[in-house]
Every structure is written in C-alpha cells, then in structure tokens.
Design a protein around this motif. Structure first.
Motif, PDB file in Angstrom:
ATOM      1  N   PRO A 186      60.480  62.888  60.433  1.00 28.32           N
ATOM      2  CA  PRO A 186      60.926  64.281  60.353  1.00 28.32           C
ATOM      3  C   PRO A 186      62.436  64.430  60.571  1.00 28.32           C
ATOM      4  CG  PRO A 186      59.633  63.904  62.342  1.00 28.32           C
ATOM      5  CD  PRO A 186      59.521  62.668  61.519  1.00 28.32           C
ATOM      6  N   ILE A 187      63.017  65.410  59.908  1.00 33.05           N
ATOM      7  CA  ILE A 187      64.441  65.709  60.095  1.00 33.05           C
ATOM      8  C   ILE A 187      64.574  67.203  60.334  1.00 33.05           C
ATOM      9  CG2 ILE A 187      64.852  65.894  57.591  1.00 33.05           C
ATOM     10  CD1 ILE A 187      67.665  64.672  58.193  1.00 33.05           C
ATOM     11  N   PHE A 188      65.394  67.562  61.301  1.00 32.79           N
ATOM     12  CA  PHE A 188      65.481  68.942  61.762  1.00 32.79           C
ATOM     13  C   PHE A 188      66.916  69.442  61.583  1.00 32.79           C
ATOM     14  CE2 PHE A 188      65.359  71.778  65.793  1.00 32.79           C
ATOM     15  CZ  PHE A 188      65.143  72.898  65.018  1.00 32.79           C
ATOM     16  N   PHE A 189      67.062  70.478  60.764  1.00 44.58           N
ATOM     17  CA  PHE A 189      68.401  71.041  60.524  1.00 44.58           C
ATOM     18  C   PHE A 189      68.561  72.334  61.335  1.00 44.58           C
ATOM     19  CE2 PHE A 189      67.483  68.566  56.754  1.00 44.58           C
ATOM     20  CZ  PHE A 189      68.693  67.940  56.497  1.00 44.58           C
ATOM     21  N   ILE A 190      69.641  72.413  62.080  1.00 39.10           N
ATOM     22  CA  ILE A 190      69.956  73.642  62.808  1.00 39.10           C
ATOM     23  C   ILE A 190      71.241  74.192  62.189  1.00 39.10           C
ATOM     24  CG2 ILE A 190      70.502  74.648  65.054  1.00 39.10           C
ATOM     25  CD1 ILE A 190      69.186  72.010  66.210  1.00 39.10           C
ATOM     26  N   ASP A 191      71.112  75.335  61.544  1.00 46.60           N
ATOM     27  CA  ASP A 191      72.248  75.883  60.794  1.00 46.60           C
ATOM     28  C   ASP A 191      72.790  77.101  61.537  1.00 46.60           C
ATOM     29  OD1 ASP A 191      74.033  76.763  58.997  1.00 46.60           O
ATOM     30  OD2 ASP A 191      72.631  76.932  57.305  1.00 46.60           O
ATOM     31  N   ILE A 192      73.917  76.907  62.188  1.00 48.36           N
ATOM     32  CA  ILE A 192      74.461  78.001  62.998  1.00 48.36           C
ATOM     33  C   ILE A 192      75.528  78.760  62.213  1.00 48.36           C
ATOM     34  CG2 ILE A 192      75.465  78.565  65.248  1.00 48.36           C
ATOM     35  CD1 ILE A 192      74.325  76.092  66.368  1.00 48.36           C
ATOM     36  N   ALA A 193      75.852  78.272  61.000  1.00 47.72           N
ATOM     37  CA  ALA A 193      76.981  78.843  60.261  1.00 47.72           C
ATOM     38  C   ALA A 193      76.586  80.092  59.488  1.00 47.72           C
ATOM     39  CB  ALA A 193      77.515  77.799  59.288  1.00 47.72           C
ATOM     40  N   VAL A 194      77.553  80.981  59.314  1.00 45.54           N
ATOM     41  CA  VAL A 194      77.430  82.117  58.411  1.00 45.54           C
ATOM     42  C   VAL A 194      78.701  82.142  57.559  1.00 45.54           C
ATOM     43  CG1 VAL A 194      77.182  84.598  58.210  1.00 45.54           C
ATOM     44  CG2 VAL A 194      76.178  83.410  60.165  1.00 45.54           C
ATOM     45  N   PRO A 195      78.622  82.043  56.245  1.00 44.61           N
ATOM     46  CA  PRO A 195      77.431  81.810  55.417  1.00 44.61           C
ATOM     47  C   PRO A 195      76.819  80.439  55.672  1.00 44.61           C
ATOM     48  CG  PRO A 195      79.421  81.623  54.096  1.00 44.61           C
ATOM     49  CD  PRO A 195      79.847  82.111  55.435  1.00 44.61           C
ATOM     50  N   ARG A 196      75.574  80.314  55.266  1.00 47.73           N
ATOM     51  CA  ARG A 196      74.809  79.140  55.663  1.00 47.73           C
ATOM     52  C   ARG A 196      75.335  77.835  55.059  1.00 47.73           C
ATOM     53  NH1 ARG A 196      68.809  81.380  54.753  1.00 47.73           N
ATOM     54  NH2 ARG A 196      69.822  82.300  52.955  1.00 47.73           N
ATOM     55  N   ASP A 197      75.154  76.757  55.830  1.00 45.38           N
ATOM     56  CA  ASP A 197      75.596  75.427  55.403  1.00 45.38           C
ATOM     57  C   ASP A 197      74.454  74.631  54.795  1.00 45.38           C
ATOM     58  OD1 ASP A 197      78.126  75.797  56.271  1.00 45.38           O
ATOM     59  OD2 ASP A 197      77.865  74.755  58.183  1.00 45.38           O
ATOM     60  N   ILE A 198      73.250  74.938  55.218  1.00 42.89           N
ATOM     61  CA  ILE A 198      72.099  74.112  54.832  1.00 42.89           C
ATOM     62  C   ILE A 198      71.251  74.909  53.846  1.00 42.89           C
ATOM     63  CG2 ILE A 198      70.151  72.790  55.722  1.00 42.89           C
ATOM     64  CD1 ILE A 198      72.609  71.892  57.114  1.00 42.89           C
ATOM     65  N   ASP A 199      70.936  74.309  52.749  1.00 45.27           N
ATOM     66  CA  ASP A 199      70.108  74.952  51.742  1.00 45.27           C
ATOM     67  C   ASP A 199      68.744  75.297  52.347  1.00 45.27           C
ATOM     68  OD1 ASP A 199      68.704  75.743  49.584  1.00 45.27           O
ATOM     69  OD2 ASP A 199      69.298  74.069  48.294  1.00 45.27           O
ATOM     70  N   PRO A 200      68.391  76.580  52.409  1.00 42.48           N
ATOM     71  CA  PRO A 200      67.106  76.931  53.042  1.00 42.48           C
ATOM     72  C   PRO A 200      65.903  76.343  52.319  1.00 42.48           C
ATOM     73  CG  PRO A 200      68.147  78.874  52.057  1.00 42.48           C
ATOM     74  CD  PRO A 200      69.153  77.770  51.999  1.00 42.48           C
ATOM     75  N   GLU A 201      66.075  75.987  51.053  1.00 42.33           N
ATOM     76  CA  GLU A 201      64.971  75.376  50.302  1.00 42.33           C
ATOM     77  C   GLU A 201      64.515  74.064  50.929  1.00 42.33           C
ATOM     78  OE1 GLU A 201      63.196  76.301  47.394  1.00 42.33           O
ATOM     79  OE2 GLU A 201      63.948  78.188  48.188  1.00 42.33           O
ATOM     80  N   ILE A 202      65.406  73.453  51.712  1.00 41.57           N
ATOM     81  CA  ILE A 202      65.055  72.170  52.344  1.00 41.57           C
ATOM     82  C   ILE A 202      63.834  72.331  53.238  1.00 41.57           C
ATOM     83  CG2 ILE A 202      65.885  70.422  53.983  1.00 41.57           C
ATOM     84  CD1 ILE A 202      68.690  70.923  52.870  1.00 41.57           C
ATOM     85  N   ASN A 203      63.676  73.513  53.795  1.00 45.28           N
ATOM     86  CA  ASN A 203      62.529  73.760  54.682  1.00 45.28           C
ATOM     87  C   ASN A 203      61.202  73.525  53.976  1.00 45.28           C
ATOM     88  OD1 ASN A 203      61.568  74.583  57.270  1.00 45.28           O
ATOM     89  ND2 ASN A 203      60.983  76.552  56.371  1.00 45.28           N
ATOM     90  N   ARG A 204      61.218  73.610  52.632  1.00 42.74           N
ATOM     91  CA  ARG A 204      59.953  73.449  51.905  1.00 42.74           C
ATOM     92  C   ARG A 204      59.638  71.999  51.599  1.00 42.74           C
ATOM     93  NH1 ARG A 204      59.850  78.607  47.976  1.00 42.74           N
ATOM     94  NH2 ARG A 204      57.732  77.849  47.679  1.00 42.74           N
ATOM     95  N   LEU A 205      60.582  71.113  51.843  1.00 44.63           N
ATOM     96  CA  LEU A 205      60.306  69.684  51.642  1.00 44.63           C
ATOM     97  C   LEU A 205      59.445  69.194  52.808  1.00 44.63           C
ATOM     98  CD1 LEU A 205      63.915  68.590  50.682  1.00 44.63           C
ATOM     99  CD2 LEU A 205      61.967  68.820  49.147  1.00 44.63           C
ATOM    100  N   THR A 206      58.670  68.117  52.549  1.00 42.16           N
ATOM    101  CA  THR A 206      57.808  67.649  53.640  1.00 42.16           C
ATOM    102  C   THR A 206      58.651  67.058  54.753  1.00 42.16           C
ATOM    103  OG1 THR A 206      57.606  65.522  52.583  1.00 42.16           O
ATOM    104  CG2 THR A 206      55.824  67.086  52.206  1.00 42.16           C
TER     105      THR A 206
END
Lengths: 422, 261
Positions: A274-294
């Motif tokens: 598992p890999i856990f992304f914590i995105d504190i930036a605005v605008p976002r740094d991490i593609d939210p679509e990544i959450n849908r990957l296993t």
C-alpha cells in the motif's frame, strides 16, 4: 470563613488584543502574588495565565472587597483603565468558581476541547503559588482536586482521543492503513509547516528513511538535514515512488506533481504494497484519481478537514461525560468545604470523643459488676467532665476570631489529627 | 453446548463491551465441545463423522479451535464477530438435523481417516477465517477509500494487520489442506487400492487446492495482497462450501455418507 472567588477572562469573553494586554509572564506573576500577599483581604491567591485565558483565584473573607481590590490592582499593574476590560471579566464564587476551575483544567473550556496543554500550565501556575506561599489550605485542596478531576476526565472519557490537527489526523489515518510506521519510508514533496509537522510525527513514530524533494535543491538539502534524511531532485519523484510508502506533498505547483499514470506504473513494482498520499497543497499536488487504484490511498486537505470535523464532534460528545465527572467532583469539594466550618468540626470532634468514652465505659462497667447504680453514674459523669475539660481550649481556639488568616488551616489540622473526615 | 454458542454470538455482536466475556465463553464452549466429541469417539469407537449432524458439529468445533489459535497468535479480537456467529450458525443447523448415527462402517476405522478428517477440517476452518478477515479487509478498505468514516473505522484494525492475518490463515489452511489430501490419498490407497478415483469430491478438492495454490503463488511472485487477496479468499471459501455441501448433495461419490441426513 474563607470563600473562593475567581475572576478572569478567556478566549470567549475577550478578544486576543485584550488578552495580550492582560497576560502575565511567570516573572510578573510572582510580583502579583507577592503584592496580593501584602493585602489583608486576600488570604490565598493563585494566578493562571495562558495565551487564551487569565484566571485569578482567591480565598477571602470578603468577596466583594477582594474582587474590587483585584480589579484595581490589575488596572494599575497593567496600566489599563478598568473600563477597558471590566466587560470581559467573569466573576465566579463558591461552587461556580470550583466548577469553572475543574472545567478549565479538564480542557472542557478550551478553544480546542480536549487539548492537553492546559493542565500542565495550571500545574505550573500552582507550583509558582506554592513557592511564593500564597496558596493555603483551601486553594491547595482545590488544586489537588482539580488535578485529580482533570486526570479522571482524560482517562474516563475519549475527550483527547480524536485527532484535531491536520498533521495528526493524517498520521492517525496512516495508522489504519499500515498499523505501525516502523520501516515505512516517507517522501516529503515541497515544504510547509503542516507537512513538516506530519513528518516529525512520523519520525517520532519510528518511521524509516525520509526523502525530501524540493524544486530548489538547496532547500531540500537543508530540510533533509533537519530530518536526517536524503534530498532528491524534483525530477526524481516518479523514480522514488516504488520505494516509499507515505508521500506528503505541499508545494505551490499549479499542476499535479504525482499523476495517476506514474502511480499505476509502479504498483506492480511495489508488489502491491500500500502507498498513502497526504496532499496538503492547494491547488492539489496529487491526482485524486490515484485513490481509485488498488492499494493506493489519497487524502487531500478537505478530506483531512472532514476527519477533523468528525473528531471535534466526537470530542463534544465525550465532553458531556466530562461535565458529569466535574459535577460530581464539585459536590465532593463542597462537602469538604462545608466541613471546614467551625461548628461542624467542633460537633464532629465532640461526637468522636463521646463515642470513644461510651464504648470504653461500657467495656469497663461490664467487668465491674459489683458497682451500684450511683457508682456507675459517677463514672459516666466523670468521663463527660473530662471530655469537656479536654475540649475546652481547642474549642475556644477554633471559635475565636483572632486567627482570621489561618482559621481554615487550624480546622483542617483538627480534622486530620482526629480523623474526622471518615 | 448449543446455548453457549448462542450466547457467544450474542455477546460478540456487541463486542465492544463484551469482547472479553465472549472470548471466555467461546473458550469454554470449545472445551465442552471437545469433551463431548471425545465422549462420542469413545462410545462409537470411531471418529464421529457418520452423518451431516456430526460432520457439522466437528466443523464448528474446528473453527472455534482455529479461531482461538489465531486469536492467541495475532490478538485480532475483531475476528470474533465473524467466527462466533459462524460457529453458532453451524451448530444451530447441526442441532436441527437428526442425530441418530448410521450403522458403523468398518472402513471408517483407520488412523489415516482420522488424520484425513482432522487436517481437512482444520484447513477448512482456517480458510473460513481467511474469508472472514478478507471480508473485514474489504469493509475497512472501503471506509478508508470512501473517506466516510463510520461505525467500522474505529473498530476495525489496520489494513496491514488484516492482510497479514489473512495471509497467515491461508498459509495455515493450505498446509492443512495439503496434508489432508495426502492422508486422504494414503487412506484411499489402503481401502480401494488407488490414490485417485475421480470422485467428484476429490476433483473439487483438487480445484480448491489449485485455487489456493494459485493465490499463494501470486502473492509470493507478484505480490498479490490487499484487496485482490481478500476477494480471492472469499471466492476460495465459496468453492470450499460447494465442495463441502454442493458436491455431496448434487453429485454422487464415496464421501456421501458424511452428509447423510
């Protein structure tokens, strides 16, 4: 009889500008306490000053007078006309003052309910007062009770259980994914207070290597040094993904720094760890679509805020339990306080003596069967007279008014000497 | 015994307050059950797997036993909410079935058969737990991904712990299943003179074995873990259930006696 009076102001009653003006440094607090000691109307005093509140606790014979004196003193000491702060002041007496103190120390009255610092600050303030000998029997008892109540509230309710800061909430989430952070590698992209705080939390939780990526490599090196980690170039982020488990990102980038394709490509190479992304930036740094990957989890700042809102709700629920504990403790304190009054103490003392005498007479007379009724009565009378004589001077002392300052002290000692509180 | 099982389920469902009690009850139930099975063994002179009632009762017993073992090893208390109701359900079904034993069959009297039955059941119990853990994993993963932390988030353990537990369950189950198949072969050889007789039960057991073998293989080579492993554990257990009941009811074969009504 000494009574407890509290006057103070806090974040709810006074704006920060006023709180700043009225805050006391430890040095100033000592001066104030010493000055209070000089005033005959204030028998005992403790001063608690934090960035969110100032509380002055006093034990006095004359409440109104003490309050007036304290106000005048505040105004002179801080060179502020009383009219400026009078409206923000609250004044509690007796049970209300006790309840307020218990609530403050239990963090039920804090800006962030359940925050743990306040208890330490109150302990410091009390320590200072005992050093300056301005705290006496009543306030000593009150503060010992206060610490006890605060501990009980913390242990028996979940008031401190839920994360209420962004960085802490992120760590708690990580715990639900990884269980423990040992050997988990962390990548920090960019910099920022919250992100750095989160990294520090992780290090305290024994996280593994720390990688730092920054657009300006020099800044990255500096930050990496602080965390005893390794600096990498911004372009190397994608290459480092296979070997990190937690990514904390906080950059000013207008585009995604990590894209879905990059993560998708490395899932297999990570062997699905598992890999856990914590995105504190605005605008976002991490593609939210990544959450849908296993086995990939993404939380952005809004998600974390959602977690915090939930926590605050939970803490509020727990606070209700805390209030109940406080109410119980107030009743307990009231009983102790009422017993400190002269009359109940003298009565209790007499009762104890009479009880002992009665028991002993019964024992003795049982083995002296040959005595006549008159003899028996004579013995009983003699014991009563002895008790009267013995208690005469102590009663006089307790009843006299010449010991104003220390009356409660004498009462307390009497109760302890004869174990009257059982 | 049955009433204990009922209690256990009840208590475990409210496990936040009563987990401890539930654990002691299931331990006590397990011990009673052990004694009861031992009694049946002594009385009939062979392992009590004559009919569906007894078979199910043994299944419940092994699940409870394996659960206790895993509880001891991983401290995964939450698993109780899966294991205890499962045991209870099985025991309730068992109690509804006629318990009159069929005539004792002499071929049932062999050390290899006892070993075969015990290992197979332990394997299947482990797989049942793996399925439960997999289910919990999916629930917890869903709460984390959907960012909607409800009832389960606080109560379930971390994904990693669930994943490793599930893996351990499958490794244990696979080992036991392998042993069970081997002892089965040996027993078949001694009774019918051949290892493999294309009995439907045998075929389906083989399929189950291959399925779990594939799962373990994938995990070790490309790292199948987390969600996919959890789903596979659930599918695997569904196949086992079919092997256990479906084959006996729908197809014919020499394992039929165990589920005779």
């Amino acid at each position: 009889m000494l009574e407890i009076v509290l006057l103070g102001l806090n974040h709810k009653t006074a704006p920060v500008a006023l709180r700043e003006c009225l805050a006391f440094s430890p040095g100033e607090t000592s001066v104030v306490l010493r000055a209070f000691q000089e005033l005959p109307v204030i028998s005992e005093a403790v001063l608690v000053s934090t960035c969110n509140r100032v509380e002055i606790l006093m034990a006095t014979e004359d409440k109104a007078h003490a309050v007036r004196t304290a106000k005048r003193f505040l105004s002179e000491f801080k060179k502020l006309p009383a009219s400026e702060f009078e409206k923000s002041l609250y004044i509690y007496k007796g049970d209300d003052a006790v309840r307020h103190m218990f609530r403050v120390a239990s963090s039920l009255d804090s800006m962030v309910v359940g925050e743990p610092q306040i208890l330490g600050q109150i302990k410091e303030a009390y320590k200072l007062a005992t050093l300056k000998k301005t705290s006496g029997v009543i306030l000593n008892k009150l503060f010992h009770r206060t610490f006890f109540v605060a501990k009980r509230v913390r242990n028996e309710t979940g008031i401190g259980d839920h994360a209420v800061s962004i960085s802490y909430a992120a760590i708690e989430l990580g715990r639900k994914i990884f269980g423990a952070f040992e050997e988990k590698k962390v990548l920090l992209i960019g910099a920022g207070e919250m992100a750095e705080l989160a990294v520090e939390h992780l290090i305290r939780n024994k996280a593994g290597d720390i990688l730092v990526a920054n657009r300006t490599f020099e800044n990255g090196v500096k930050l990496a040094k602080r965390f005893k980690g390794e600096a990498i170039r911004f372009e190397e982020i994608a290459d480092s993904l296979p070997r990190v488990d937690i990514v904390i990102s906080s950059t000013g980038s207008p585009d995604y720094v990590v894209t879905r394709e990059q993560v998708k490509a490395i899932i297999r190479r990570r062997r699905n760890r598992p890999i856990f992304f914590i995105d504190i930036a605005v605008p976002r740094d991490i593609d939210p679509e990544i959450n849908r990957l296993t086995n990939s989890y993404v939380y952005d700042i809004d998600d974390l805020k959602g977690v915090i809102d939930e926590s605050i709700e939970n803490r509020k629920k727990e606070a209700i339990k805390g209030e109940r504990i406080v109410d119980e403790a107030v009743i307990g304190f009231r009983q102790w306080y009422d017993n400190l009054d002269v009359v109940p103490t003298i009565v209790a003392l007499r009762n104890k003596m009479d009880g002992i005498a009665k028991a002993e007479i019964k024992k003795t007379l049982n083995s002296l069967k040959h005595l006549s009724d008159d003899d028996r009565q004579a013995i009983t009378r003699m014991t009563s007279a002895m008790i009267n004589k013995i208690l005469h001077d102590p009663t006089l002392l307790l009843k006299s008014n010449g010991y104003h300052q220390n009356k409660s002290g004498y009462l307390d000692i009497t109760r302890k000497l004869f174990k009257l509180d059982e | 015994m049955l009433s204990t099982a009922g209690y256990i389920a009840y208590l475990f469902l409210q496990k936040n307050y009563l987990q401890q009690t539930g654990f002691y009850l299931i331990s006590a139930g397990f011990l009673c059950h052990t004694a009861w099975i031992g009694y049946g063994f002594v009385q009939s002179g062979h392992f009590p797997v004559d009919n569906l009632h007894q078979t199910l009762s043994i299944a419940g017993w092994t699940i409870a036993g394996v659960f206790l073992l895993f509880h001891y090893g991983f401290h995964l208390k939450i698993l109780g909410i899966f294991a205890a109701p499962l045991v209870t359900l099985i025991m309730v079904i068992a109690s509804r079935l006629p318990s009159a034993p069929h005539k004792a069959d002499s071929i049932l009297n062999s050390i290899w058969l006892v070993a075969h039955v015990i290992t197979i059941f332990m394997g299947e119990a482990s797989f049942a737990l793996a399925c439960g853990v997999g289910f919990l994993y999916l629930v917890q993963e869903h709460t984390i991904k959907s960012k909607n932390h409800g009832f389960f988030f606080k109560r379930l353990p971390s994904l990693e712990l669930l994943d490793t537990t599930g893996y351990a369950c499958i490794v244990a189950g696979f080992t036991m299943l392998t042993l069970g198949l081997v002892t089965g072969f040996i027993y078949a050889k001694s009774v019918w003179g051949r290892f493999w007789s294309w009995d439907p039960k045998e075929v389906w057991s083989g399929i189950t074995w291959l399925l779990y073998a594939a799962l373990l293989h994938q995990r070790l080579t490309v790292g199948w873990r987390g969600r996919r492993a959890a789903i596979m554990a659930i599918i695997g257990f569904a196949v086992i259930l079919f092997t256990f009941f479906g084959v006996n009811f729908l197809l014919q074969g020499h394992h039929g006696g165990f589920t005779k009504l």
